[in-house]
Motif scaffolding. Structure first.
Motif, PDB file in Angstrom:
ATOM      1  N   PHE A  73       0.871  -1.167   0.000  1.00 41.53           N
ATOM      2  CA  PHE A  73       0.000   0.000   0.000  1.00 41.53           C
ATOM      3  C   PHE A  73       0.908   1.217   0.000  1.00 41.53           C
ATOM      4  O   PHE A  73       1.708   1.385   0.913  1.00 41.53           O
ATOM      5  N   ALA A  74       0.842   2.011  -1.031  1.00 38.98           N
ATOM      6  CA  ALA A  74       1.675   3.215  -1.081  1.00 38.98           C
ATOM      7  C   ALA A  74       0.773   4.398  -0.747  1.00 38.98           C
ATOM      8  O   ALA A  74      -0.143   4.717  -1.505  1.00 38.98           O
ATOM      9  N   ALA A  75       1.015   5.020   0.408  1.00 38.93           N
ATOM     10  CA  ALA A  75       0.136   6.084   0.879  1.00 38.93           C
ATOM     11  C   ALA A  75      -0.052   7.181  -0.180  1.00 38.93           C
ATOM     12  O   ALA A  75      -1.175   7.627  -0.432  1.00 38.93           O
ATOM     13  N   GLN A  76       1.047   7.563  -0.834  1.00 40.46           N
ATOM     14  CA  GLN A  76       0.955   8.673  -1.798  1.00 40.46           C
ATOM     15  C   GLN A  76       0.070   8.302  -2.993  1.00 40.46           C
ATOM     16  O   GLN A  76      -0.560   9.144  -3.603  1.00 40.46           O
ATOM     17  N   ALA A  77       0.029   6.980  -3.307  1.00 37.39           N
ATOM     18  CA  ALA A  77      -0.729   6.554  -4.484  1.00 37.39           C
ATOM     19  C   ALA A  77      -2.131   6.089  -4.101  1.00 37.39           C
ATOM     20  O   ALA A  77      -2.890   5.619  -4.930  1.00 37.39           O
ATOM     21  N   SER A  78      -2.498   6.205  -2.817  1.00 40.45           N
ATOM     22  CA  SER A  78      -3.786   5.678  -2.363  1.00 40.45           C
ATOM     23  C   SER A  78      -4.849   6.769  -2.355  1.00 40.45           C
ATOM     24  O   SER A  78      -4.563   7.941  -2.600  1.00 40.45           O
ATOM     25  N   SER A  79      -6.055   6.376  -1.988  1.00 38.82           N
ATOM     26  CA  SER A  79      -7.137   7.364  -1.912  1.00 38.82           C
ATOM     27  C   SER A  79      -6.972   8.326  -0.751  1.00 38.82           C
ATOM     28  O   SER A  79      -7.748   9.275  -0.615  1.00 38.82           O
ATOM     29  N   MET A  80      -5.974   8.085   0.116  1.00 39.72           N
ATOM     30  CA  MET A  80      -5.730   9.060   1.190  1.00 39.72           C
ATOM     31  C   MET A  80      -5.294  10.382   0.581  1.00 39.72           C
ATOM     32  O   MET A  80      -5.563  11.441   1.143  1.00 39.72           O
ATOM     33  N   ALA A  81      -4.629  10.292  -0.580  1.00 44.15           N
ATOM     34  CA  ALA A  81      -4.234  11.524  -1.268  1.00 44.15           C
ATOM     35  C   ALA A  81      -5.465  12.283  -1.751  1.00 44.15           C
ATOM     36  O   ALA A  81      -5.399  13.462  -2.075  1.00 44.15           O
ATOM     37  N   LYS A  82      -6.627  11.599  -1.816  1.00 39.25           N
ATOM     38  CA  LYS A  82      -7.872  12.278  -2.224  1.00 39.25           C
ATOM     39  C   LYS A  82      -8.687  12.714  -1.012  1.00 39.25           C
ATOM     40  O   LYS A  82      -9.848  13.074  -1.110  1.00 39.25           O
ATOM     41  N   GLY A  83      -8.113  12.519   0.185  1.00 34.86           N
ATOM     42  CA  GLY A  83      -8.793  13.005   1.387  1.00 34.86           C
ATOM     43  C   GLY A  83      -9.422  11.925   2.238  1.00 34.86           C
ATOM     44  O   GLY A  83     -10.100  12.225   3.222  1.00 34.86           O
ATOM     45  N   GLU A  84      -9.259  10.660   1.874  1.00 33.24           N
ATOM     46  CA  GLU A  84      -9.853   9.598   2.695  1.00 33.24           C
ATOM     47  C   GLU A  84      -9.165   9.548   4.056  1.00 33.24           C
ATOM     48  O   GLU A  84      -7.940   9.690   4.142  1.00 33.24           O
ATOM     49  N   THR A  85      -9.936   9.322   5.107  1.00 32.42           N
ATOM     50  CA  THR A  85      -9.340   9.301   6.449  1.00 32.42           C
ATOM     51  C   THR A  85      -8.647   7.968   6.694  1.00 32.42           C
ATOM     52  O   THR A  85      -8.900   6.980   6.000  1.00 32.42           O
ATOM     53  N   LEU A  86      -7.830   7.968   7.757  1.00 32.69           N
ATOM     54  CA  LEU A  86      -7.146   6.722   8.131  1.00 32.69           C
ATOM     55  C   LEU A  86      -8.178   5.670   8.530  1.00 32.69           C
ATOM     56  O   LEU A  86      -8.081   4.506   8.158  1.00 32.69           O
ATOM     57  N   LYS A  87      -9.207   6.101   9.259  1.00 30.94           N
ATOM     58  CA  LYS A  87     -10.248   5.161   9.692  1.00 30.94           C
ATOM     59  C   LYS A  87     -10.917   4.495   8.481  1.00 30.94           C
ATOM     60  O   LYS A  87     -11.060   3.280   8.418  1.00 30.94           O
ATOM     61  N   ASP A  88     -11.311   5.296   7.497  1.00 29.57           N
ATOM     62  CA  ASP A  88     -11.974   4.720   6.325  1.00 29.57           C
ATOM     63  C   ASP A  88     -11.023   3.857   5.509  1.00 29.57           C
ATOM     64  O   ASP A  88     -11.432   2.854   4.924  1.00 29.57           O
ATOM     65  N   THR A  89      -9.745   4.247   5.490  1.00 33.76           N
ATOM     66  CA  THR A  89      -8.762   3.440   4.761  1.00 33.76           C
ATOM     67  C   THR A  89      -8.646   2.068   5.411  1.00 33.76           C
ATOM     68  O   THR A  89      -8.663   1.039   4.735  1.00 33.76           O
TER      69      THR A  89
END
Ligand code: NCD
Length: 320
Positions: A73-89
């Motif tokens: 899982f690459a944080a920079q390439a994940s939906s977290m970069a679109k604003g998804e929270t850690l909880k939802d991830t």
């Protein structure tokens, strides 16, 4: 409920001994080409939100020896970069049917939050300035191999203690196992809460490492410094660098350790890092075996998610 390994602070000495004994056994087996238990069927999510070389690779190696599959899982390439929270991830990864998580994060407590929502084993691979339990286990195994015991040893942890999760996990582990812990460094690199940590503070290198059995150097974590904390790198090195001259203040057969990555020429120089006293490469290697132990321990009694799903279906039907 599955186990997590989120820190050393809340482990019992017996649990630490157990993990170290498992690691020792895994090392022997792997080196002799003997079989190790297979955790086949489990899929481990590798969540590294911060850079890593040795921790990440050794978790990958540990997983492969235990026949675990890893999902990267690459944080920079994940939906977290679109604003998804850690909880939802984490919830997403749970419903993607991952069985366990290894997690590194810049925020202290992030793996604890993940464990709350994931519902399966979570191993902390370093969170902020909080803990790095598997590094402390690797360091303990290395000291045990070289010194035969932890009890009664004097361990001086030198440098940027404030920013170091390694220092904290090591201090908890070593003090629980009967070692004397010292924190050595300038006031500005000491946590404000040293009174809550199990160790004595020294601001002078010569007295801090006097008669030490282990000198553990820490990297100056410039990326976590707000600036102005130390006068200059040159001044820091002059006062706190471990080299062939300063190491003489410790015991003649002391171990020189460093969790890596090294800033050669700053916290230690080549004459210390590459000397016979150095245990740095052993720390790296032992990282594999303690991570095998950590994974085997947290997965004890856990059924792979996909099997749970499959097993659950006929039962549900039978109930109706
Ligand atoms: C350390 C870390 O990331 O906490 N390295 C490691 O995992 N071996 C120490 C550091 O970054 O200085």
């Amino acid at each position: 409920m599955s186990r997590n390994l989120l820190g050393i602070r809340h482990l019992e000495p017996e649990q630490i001994e157990h993990l170290l004994a498992m690691a020792k056994d895994f090392k022997k087996r792997v080196n002799l080409g003997k079989p190790v238990p297979s955790l086949g069927g489990h899929v481990l999510g590798m969540l590294f939100f911060e850079n890593s070389t040795r921790t990440r690779v050794s978790f990958e190696q540990a997983a492969s020896y235990l026949n675990l599959r890893t999902a990267n899982f690459a944080a920079q390439a994940s939906s977290m970069a679109k604003g998804e929270t850690l909880k939802d991830t984490v919830l997403t990864l749970r419903f993607e049917r991952l069985d366990g998580l290894v997690m590194r994060h810049k925020e202290s407590g992030a793996p604890t939050l993940a464990a709350r929502y994931f519902g399966g084993p979570v191993v902390n691979a370093g969170d902020g300035q909080h803990e790095h339990p598997t590094q402390a286990l690797a360091d303990a195994l290395t000291i045990l191999e070289r010194k035969g015991t932890l009890e009664g040893l004097v361990v001086a942890i030198v440098g940027d203690v404030d920013h170091s999760r390694v220092a904290r996990s090591n201090a908890w582990l070593l003090s629980k196992m009967g070692a004397e812990v010292r924190f050595v460094g300038p006031k500005t690199l000491m946590p404000s809460h040293t009174g809550m940590l199990p160790g004595q503070v020294f601001h002078d290198l010569a007295s801090g490492i006097a008669d030490a059995d282990v000198v553990m150097c820490l990297r100056l974590q410039k990326e976590r410094m707000d600036g102005g904390i130390i006068g200059s790198i040159a001044e820091y090195s002059k006062l706190y660098q471990i080299n062939k001259d300063t190491v003489k203040w410790a015991k003649r057969d002391c171990l020189v350790m460093h969790p890596g990555p090294l800033n050669r020429g700053i916290e230690l120089d080549d004459t210390a890092a590459d000397s016979e006293l150095s245990a740095i490469s052993a720390q790296v290697e032992n990282g594999i075996f303690v991570r095998m132990a950590a994974l085997a321990w947290v997965f004890e009694g856990v059924t792979p998610a996909r099997r749970v799903e499959q097993a659950a279906k006929p039962k549900d039907k039978a109930k109706k």
